[in-house]
Motif scaffolding. Structure first.
Motif, PDB file in Angstrom:
ATOM      1  N   ASN A 190      -0.321   6.366 -14.041  1.00 56.08           N
ATOM      2  CA  ASN A 190       0.462   7.467 -13.465  1.00 56.08           C
ATOM      3  C   ASN A 190       1.225   6.962 -12.246  1.00 56.08           C
ATOM      4  O   ASN A 190       0.964   5.870 -11.729  1.00 56.08           O
ATOM      5  N   ASN A 191       2.167   7.758 -11.765  1.00 50.62           N
ATOM      6  CA  ASN A 191       2.886   7.397 -10.548  1.00 50.62           C
ATOM      7  C   ASN A 191       1.921   7.328  -9.370  1.00 50.62           C
ATOM      8  O   ASN A 191       1.035   8.168  -9.217  1.00 50.62           O
ATOM      9  N   ILE A 192       2.118   6.334  -8.525  1.00 50.44           N
ATOM     10  CA  ILE A 192       1.227   6.084  -7.392  1.00 50.44           C
ATOM     11  C   ILE A 192       1.655   6.938  -6.201  1.00 50.44           C
ATOM     12  O   ILE A 192       2.836   6.991  -5.851  1.00 50.44           O
ATOM     13  N   SER A 193       0.678   7.583  -5.576  1.00 49.07           N
ATOM     14  CA  SER A 193       0.966   8.464  -4.438  1.00 49.07           C
ATOM     15  C   SER A 193       0.459   7.912  -3.110  1.00 49.07           C
ATOM     16  O   SER A 193       0.805   8.431  -2.046  1.00 49.07           O
ATOM     17  N   SER A 194      -0.380   6.860  -3.138  1.00 48.32           N
ATOM     18  CA  SER A 194      -0.884   6.248  -1.905  1.00 48.32           C
ATOM     19  C   SER A 194      -1.363   4.837  -2.206  1.00 48.32           C
ATOM     20  O   SER A 194      -1.770   4.529  -3.329  1.00 48.32           O
ATOM     21  N   LEU A 195      -1.319   3.981  -1.181  1.00 43.97           N
ATOM     22  CA  LEU A 195      -1.637   2.573  -1.347  1.00 43.97           C
ATOM     23  C   LEU A 195      -2.202   2.017  -0.055  1.00 43.97           C
ATOM     24  O   LEU A 195      -1.651   2.274   1.028  1.00 43.97           O
ATOM     25  N   ILE A 196      -3.308   1.251  -0.137  1.00 42.72           N
ATOM     26  CA  ILE A 196      -3.829   0.534   1.023  1.00 42.72           C
ATOM     27  C   ILE A 196      -4.434  -0.799   0.582  1.00 42.72           C
ATOM     28  O   ILE A 196      -4.770  -0.995  -0.580  1.00 42.72           O
ATOM     29  N   TYR A 197      -4.566  -1.684   1.544  1.00 39.79           N
ATOM     30  CA  TYR A 197      -5.436  -2.848   1.450  1.00 39.79           C
ATOM     31  C   TYR A 197      -6.749  -2.454   2.116  1.00 39.79           C
ATOM     32  O   TYR A 197      -6.747  -1.770   3.154  1.00 39.79           O
ATOM     33  N   SER A 198      -7.892  -2.842   1.547  1.00 36.28           N
ATOM     34  CA  SER A 198      -9.144  -2.648   2.269  1.00 36.28           C
ATOM     35  C   SER A 198      -9.094  -3.506   3.534  1.00 36.28           C
ATOM     36  O   SER A 198      -8.445  -4.558   3.559  1.00 36.28           O
ATOM     37  N   SER A 199      -9.767  -3.067   4.591  1.00 39.65           N
ATOM     38  CA  SER A 199      -9.658  -3.751   5.874  1.00 39.65           C
ATOM     39  C   SER A 199     -10.217  -5.167   5.842  1.00 39.65           C
ATOM     40  O   SER A 199      -9.864  -5.991   6.684  1.00 39.65           O
ATOM     41  N   ASP A 200     -11.074  -5.490   4.854  1.00 39.12           N
ATOM     42  CA  ASP A 200     -11.593  -6.855   4.728  1.00 39.12           C
ATOM     43  C   ASP A 200     -10.705  -7.733   3.853  1.00 39.12           C
ATOM     44  O   ASP A 200     -10.974  -8.921   3.664  1.00 39.12           O
ATOM     45  N   GLY A 201      -9.625  -7.166   3.302  1.00 41.69           N
ATOM     46  CA  GLY A 201      -8.681  -7.928   2.515  1.00 41.69           C
ATOM     47  C   GLY A 201      -9.121  -8.247   1.100  1.00 41.69           C
ATOM     48  O   GLY A 201      -8.428  -8.964   0.377  1.00 41.69           O
ATOM     49  N   LYS A 202     -10.241  -7.676   0.644  1.00 40.94           N
ATOM     50  CA  LYS A 202     -10.770  -8.007  -0.680  1.00 40.94           C
ATOM     51  C   LYS A 202     -10.182  -7.138  -1.795  1.00 40.94           C
ATOM     52  O   LYS A 202     -10.182  -7.537  -2.960  1.00 40.94           O
ATOM     53  N   TYR A 203      -9.728  -5.944  -1.449  1.00 38.47           N
ATOM     54  CA  TYR A 203      -9.323  -4.984  -2.480  1.00 38.47           C
ATOM     55  C   TYR A 203      -7.949  -4.402  -2.176  1.00 38.47           C
ATOM     56  O   TYR A 203      -7.587  -4.170  -1.013  1.00 38.47           O
ATOM     57  N   ILE A 204      -7.185  -4.157  -3.234  1.00 40.63           N
ATOM     58  CA  ILE A 204      -6.008  -3.297  -3.173  1.00 40.63           C
ATOM     59  C   ILE A 204      -6.404  -1.981  -3.815  1.00 40.63           C
ATOM     60  O   ILE A 204      -6.966  -1.963  -4.917  1.00 40.63           O
ATOM     61  N   ILE A 205      -6.135  -0.873  -3.140  1.00 43.69           N
ATOM     62  CA  ILE A 205      -6.581   0.437  -3.614  1.00 43.69           C
ATOM     63  C   ILE A 205      -5.375   1.363  -3.713  1.00 43.69           C
ATOM     64  O   ILE A 205      -4.575   1.459  -2.779  1.00 43.69           O
ATOM     65  N   ILE A 206      -5.257   2.044  -4.860  1.00 47.14           N
ATOM     66  CA  ILE A 206      -4.185   3.014  -5.037  1.00 47.14           C
ATOM     67  C   ILE A 206      -4.777   4.379  -5.399  1.00 47.14           C
ATOM     68  O   ILE A 206      -5.860   4.474  -5.970  1.00 47.14           O
ATOM     69  N   GLY A 207      -4.049   5.426  -5.037  1.00 45.26           N
ATOM     70  CA  GLY A 207      -4.334   6.772  -5.508  1.00 45.26           C
ATOM     71  C   GLY A 207      -3.113   7.276  -6.235  1.00 45.26           C
ATOM     72  O   GLY A 207      -1.979   6.921  -5.875  1.00 45.26           O
TER      73      GLY A 207
END
Length: 267
Positions: A94-111
């Protein structure tokens, strides 16, 4: 203004600083991500490869990578120094509405707009999918050195998750308005929560996997320049005279649209 950066040919969707404040990245409807040198204002890198408008871009915590998302339903990871595309992630439904890197740099997270979280483990290229909310996810924050995730949604809830397992730790609900964004103070002691026409200020405490978010004050902006402020600690509120035309307040400061109580509507 100090400097004007005008290389984009269409609307800019996001603009972020690197953590050392030396670079700025911007994403645009012109399908590009551009990286700028802050001191000179000159274009440092022009990243092309998306086939639809680019919705978000973020730097990795070490500023070596740029992550971008697009309406083409891909996530692209770029090397900042060279501008080379390192990875193209296509497992997007689906279209992405939010995006972050985890603060430890291990994960890319989308909502996304359907309330789904996807957690991408960068090292092992694994994907964890969580059906987390009933409506669009509007806010993602990585907390506690990257171990936990706090999410906000148009479904009027805030949820806290363990990133490594995808386990739901806590749900905070009963907000009158949809959650638009969640922001932490630099010392992580306070949270501001923006709703539809409202802002709440809360204290935040964490001990291991125990979380406490206590609402202190909420300011509501209403039509016709009316407003009211709810102070949770002393169970009191202050409002403009016209606010009582829009809301009903019970003894516990529960707030309901006045339209739900026809007998209370002003004649």
């Amino acid at each position: 203004y100090i400097k004007k950066l005008n290389e984009h040919s269409d609307t800019i969707n996001s603009c972020v600083f690197s953590s050392d404040s030396k670079l700025i990245a911007s994403s645009s409807y012109d399908k590009t991500v551009k990286i700028w040198d802050v001191s000179s204002g000159k274009l440092f890198r022009n990243l092309e490869g998306h086939t639809a408008p680019v919705t978000f871009c973020i730097f990795s915590p070490d500023n070596k990578l740029i992550v971008s998302t697009s309406y083409d339903r891909t996530i692209k990871i770029w090397e900042v120094s060279s501008g080379i595309l390192l990875k193209n992630i296509t497992e997007i439904d689906n279209n992405i509405s939010s995006l972050i890197y985890s603060s430890d740099g291990k994960y890319i997270i989308i909502g996304d707009i359907k309330g789904v979280i996807k957690i991408f483990d960068i090292c092992y290229e694994k994907v964890k999918t969580i059906k987390s909310h009933f409506k669009e996810i509007t806010s993602l924050n990585s907390i506690s050195d990257g171990n936990f995730l706090i999410t906000g949604s148009y479904d009027k809830t805030i949820k806290i998750w363990e990133i490594s397992t995808g386990k739901l730790i806590k749900t905070l609900g009963d907000y009158y308005c949809m959650i638009s964004s969640i922001s932490f103070s630099p010392d992580k002691k306070y949270i501001s929560i923006t709703h539809e026409n409202a802002v709440s200020f809360c204290s935040y405490k964490q001990e291991k996997d125990k979380f406490d978010i206590t609402n202190h004050v909420t300011f509501y902006n209403l039509p016709d320049n009316n407003w009211f402020t709810v102070m949770e600690e002393n169970k009191n509120f202050v409002c403009s005279e016209g606010a009582k035309e829009y809301f009903y307040f019970n003894d516990n400061l529960a707030i309901y649209p006045i339209s739900d109580f026809p007998e209370l509507e002003k004649k």
